[in-house]
Design a protein around this motif. Structure first.
Motif, mmCIF file in Angstrom:
data_model
loop_
_atom_site.group_PDB
_atom_site.id
_atom_site.type_symbol
_atom_site.label_atom_id
_atom_site.label_comp_id
_atom_site.label_asym_id
_atom_site.label_seq_id
_atom_site.Cartn_x
_atom_site.Cartn_y
_atom_site.Cartn_z
ATOM 1 N N LYS A 1 -3.318 -1.200 -2.073
ATOM 2 C CA LYS A 1 -2.459 -2.270 -2.593
ATOM 3 C C LYS A 1 -1.026 -2.072 -2.112
ATOM 4 O O LYS A 1 -0.353 -3.025 -1.736
ATOM 5 C CB LYS A 1 -2.523 -2.296 -4.120
ATOM 6 C CG LYS A 1 -1.798 -3.466 -4.725
ATOM 7 C CD LYS A 1 -1.982 -3.514 -6.222
ATOM 8 C CE LYS A 1 -1.253 -4.721 -6.801
ATOM 9 N NZ LYS A 1 -1.361 -4.796 -8.240
ATOM 10 N N SER B 1 1.176 -4.583 0.261
ATOM 11 C CA SER B 1 2.529 -5.009 -0.115
ATOM 12 C C SER B 1 3.505 -4.742 1.024
ATOM 13 O O SER B 1 4.358 -5.568 1.337
ATOM 14 C CB SER B 1 2.999 -4.281 -1.370
ATOM 15 O OG SER B 1 2.212 -4.643 -2.465
ATOM 16 N N ARG B 2 3.373 -3.582 1.645
ATOM 17 C CA ARG B 2 4.267 -3.220 2.760
ATOM 18 C C ARG B 2 4.033 -4.144 3.954
ATOM 19 O O ARG B 2 4.983 -4.610 4.572
ATOM 20 C CB ARG B 2 4.019 -1.765 3.155
ATOM 21 C CG ARG B 2 4.845 -1.279 4.311
ATOM 22 C CD ARG B 2 6.183 -0.744 3.861
ATOM 23 N NE ARG B 2 6.860 -0.166 5.005
ATOM 24 C CZ ARG B 2 8.025 -0.611 5.460
ATOM 25 N NH1 ARG B 2 8.653 -1.582 4.847
ATOM 26 N NH2 ARG B 2 8.579 -0.061 6.512
ATOM 27 N N SER C 1 2.842 -7.196 3.838
ATOM 28 C CA SER C 1 3.361 -8.502 3.440
ATOM 29 C C SER C 1 4.882 -8.543 3.600
ATOM 30 O O SER C 1 5.447 -9.507 4.131
ATOM 31 C CB SER C 1 2.981 -8.797 1.988
ATOM 32 O OG SER C 1 3.470 -10.041 1.591
#
Length: 131
Positions: free
Chosen positions: A20, A24-25, A27
């Motif tokens: 996850k 996130s990184r 994105s």
């Protein structure tokens, strides 16, 4: 009585949090690359040849490439999707290099066309990675 999670369950939770975090990184880096290109687009439309935003974009793409190509991140994707991601990243590198050459020659009209192509390719990479 409350049960304690088993070792494999705890390890699975840690793995899921790591994945996850990597999503996130990725994105964040995709968003950053888009912002770099938008800043660069403003420069092109003003017919200036500042390459700072394009250099920032290229650095962001290198970071994306490094993050996306980690085995942990790619484990959730089909092999064909992994191949497509690699192809899109290579294409982004190539398009950015072409844009640099076009600006050096002050070919602003063609540079605008390549910028639109870059934005399209970046959005397609975003779709592959985040969906």
């Amino acid at each position: 009585p409350r049960s304690t999670p088993s070792n494999s369950s705890a390890a699975s939770d840690v793995y899921k949090r790591q994945i996850k975090g990597e999503y996130s990184r990725v994105s964040f880096l995709l968003d950053q690359a888009g912002k770099n290109l938008m800043e660069f687009g403003k420069v092109i439309y003003e017919k200036k040849s500042s390459l700072e935003s394009l250099q920032d974009f290229s650095e962001t793409i290198f970071q994306l490439e490094e993050l996306i190509t980690t085995n942990e991140f790619l484990g959730d994707y089909e092999p064909m999707v992994v191949y497509q991601m690699g192809y899109k990243i290579e294409k982004l590198h190539h398009l950015a290099a072409t844009l640099t050459s076009l600006l050096a020659d002050q070919e602003f009209e063609r540079a605008r066309l390549y910028l639109r192509i870059l934005l399209t390719e970046l959005e397609e990479l975003r779709s592959l990675v985040l969906e």
